[in-house]
Design a protein around this motif. Structure first.
Motif, PDB file in Angstrom:
ATOM      1  N   ALA A  14       0.842  -1.198   0.000  1.00 30.70           N
ATOM      2  CA  ALA A  14       0.000   0.000   0.000  1.00 30.70           C
ATOM      3  C   ALA A  14       0.873   1.243   0.000  1.00 30.70           C
ATOM      4  O   ALA A  14       0.590   2.228  -0.702  1.00 30.70           O
ATOM      5  N   GLN A  15       1.968   1.205   0.734  1.00 33.84           N
ATOM      6  CA  GLN A  15       2.858   2.357   0.797  1.00 33.84           C
ATOM      7  C   GLN A  15       3.492   2.650  -0.556  1.00 33.84           C
ATOM      8  O   GLN A  15       3.704   3.807  -0.912  1.00 33.84           O
ATOM      9  N   ALA A  16       3.770   1.613  -1.341  1.00 34.82           N
ATOM     10  CA  ALA A  16       4.336   1.817  -2.679  1.00 34.82           C
ATOM     11  C   ALA A  16       3.368   2.611  -3.554  1.00 34.82           C
ATOM     12  O   ALA A  16       3.782   3.475  -4.324  1.00 34.82           O
ATOM     13  N   VAL A  17       2.085   2.327  -3.422  1.00 36.59           N
ATOM     14  CA  VAL A  17       1.072   3.074  -4.181  1.00 36.59           C
ATOM     15  C   VAL A  17       1.048   4.523  -3.711  1.00 36.59           C
ATOM     16  O   VAL A  17       1.074   5.456  -4.526  1.00 36.59           O
ATOM     17  N   LEU A  18       0.996   4.720  -2.411  1.00 36.13           N
ATOM     18  CA  LEU A  18       0.942   6.085  -1.870  1.00 36.13           C
ATOM     19  C   LEU A  18       2.206   6.872  -2.226  1.00 36.13           C
ATOM     20  O   LEU A  18       2.129   8.068  -2.509  1.00 36.13           O
ATOM     21  N   ASP A  19       3.356   6.198  -2.238  1.00 36.09           N
ATOM     22  CA  ASP A  19       4.594   6.857  -2.646  1.00 36.09           C
ATOM     23  C   ASP A  19       4.566   7.220  -4.129  1.00 36.09           C
ATOM     24  O   ASP A  19       4.997   8.312  -4.515  1.00 36.09           O
ATOM     25  N   ALA A  20       4.059   6.327  -4.963  1.00 41.01           N
ATOM     26  CA  ALA A  20       4.021   6.571  -6.409  1.00 41.01           C
ATOM     27  C   ALA A  20       3.166   7.787  -6.756  1.00 41.01           C
ATOM     28  O   ALA A  20       3.492   8.542  -7.669  1.00 41.01           O
ATOM     29  N   VAL A  21       2.076   7.985  -6.018  1.00 43.78           N
ATOM     30  CA  VAL A  21       1.182   9.128  -6.292  1.00 43.78           C
ATOM     31  C   VAL A  21       1.563  10.353  -5.484  1.00 43.78           C
ATOM     32  O   VAL A  21       1.005  11.426  -5.672  1.00 43.78           O
ATOM     33  N   GLN A  22       2.515  10.190  -4.559  1.00 45.36           N
ATOM     34  CA  GLN A  22       2.969  11.232  -3.636  1.00 45.36           C
ATOM     35  C   GLN A  22       1.814  11.762  -2.777  1.00 45.36           C
ATOM     36  O   GLN A  22       1.631  12.963  -2.616  1.00 45.36           O
ATOM     37  N   TRP A  23       1.043  10.839  -2.235  1.00 45.91           N
ATOM     38  CA  TRP A  23      -0.058  11.168  -1.331  1.00 45.91           C
ATOM     39  C   TRP A  23       0.492  11.851  -0.093  1.00 45.91           C
ATOM     40  O   TRP A  23       1.517  11.410   0.412  1.00 45.91           O
ATOM     41  N   PRO A  24      -0.104  12.884   0.418  1.00 46.37           N
ATOM     42  CA  PRO A  24      -1.401  13.465   0.066  1.00 46.37           C
ATOM     43  C   PRO A  24      -1.334  14.676  -0.867  1.00 46.37           C
ATOM     44  O   PRO A  24      -2.367  15.153  -1.305  1.00 46.37           O
ATOM     45  N   ARG A  25      -0.156  15.184  -1.172  1.00 41.41           N
ATOM     46  CA  ARG A  25      -0.075  16.389  -2.019  1.00 41.41           C
ATOM     47  C   ARG A  25      -0.217  16.059  -3.490  1.00 41.41           C
ATOM     48  O   ARG A  25      -0.775  16.835  -4.244  1.00 41.41           O
ATOM     49  N   GLY A  26       0.324  14.935  -3.918  1.00 42.66           N
ATOM     50  CA  GLY A  26       0.077  14.431  -5.250  1.00 42.66           C
ATOM     51  C   GLY A  26       1.013  14.899  -6.340  1.00 42.66           C
ATOM     52  O   GLY A  26       1.502  16.021  -6.318  1.00 42.66           O
ATOM     53  N   ILE A  27       1.231  14.014  -7.307  1.00 37.35           N
ATOM     54  CA  ILE A  27       1.990  14.358  -8.504  1.00 37.35           C
ATOM     55  C   ILE A  27       1.115  15.132  -9.483  1.00 37.35           C
ATOM     56  O   ILE A  27       1.602  15.692 -10.454  1.00 37.35           O
TER      57      ILE A  27
END
Length: 152
Positions: free
Chosen positions: A79-92
């Motif tokens: 789950a953390q890999a997904v959140l890192d990929a999208v740069q949650w919570p500020r976002g890419i």
């Protein structure tokens, strides 16, 4: 930021390897229905991140060809890999769609809703739409929509 989790549509049960499993005819219809629903709701600057698995790429291609394959989103990702990929919570980007797999996407959904990973299930072809916002200095996660192929 808007984070949309889109689980790949129904795929064949067996293939030469897990990464090359393809969508079934039913899965193609599911992907097309979800893509139609998303197209009417997304801006042109939405970023799409897709697992390298054939079934996720085929699901995404029902929407279009403007996506990035991200190896860190492959089956078994955290789950953390997904959140890192999208740069949650500020976002890419303002809106990011992740086309991925279970149990990863269910764990992301649980983490966003409760603050803890849990074994939640997203139906094949299903979509969960989250929004991060700040209210009175507090960060909040809002569940904007949940839908599944049989409702589209």
């Amino acid at each position: 930021m808007n984070l949309i989790l889109w689980r790949h549509a129904e795929a064949e049960d067996q293939a030469a390897s897990d990464l090359v499993r393809q969508l079934t005819p039913r899965g193609v219809k599911q992907a097309q229905g979800a893509a139609k629903w998303l197209k009417s709701r997304l801006d042109d600057d939405t970023v799409f991140l897709v697992s390298p698995a054939t079934r996720t790429i085929q699901t995404m291609e029902a929407f279009g060809d403007g996506y990035r394959v991200v190896k860190e989103l492959a089956p078994g990702a955290s789950a953390q890999a997904v959140l890192d990929a999208v740069q949650w919570p500020r976002g890419i980007a303002e809106t990011v769609v992740v086309v991925g797999h279970q149990p990863t996407l269910g764990r992301v959904a649980a983490s966003l809703m409760t603050g803890h990973e849990a074994e939640w299930t997203l139906k094949k072809g299903g979509i969960w739409w989250f929004q991060q916002r700040s209210r009175a200095g507090d960060d909040q996660v809002v569940l904007r929509a949940v839908t599944s192929p049989d409702l589209l």
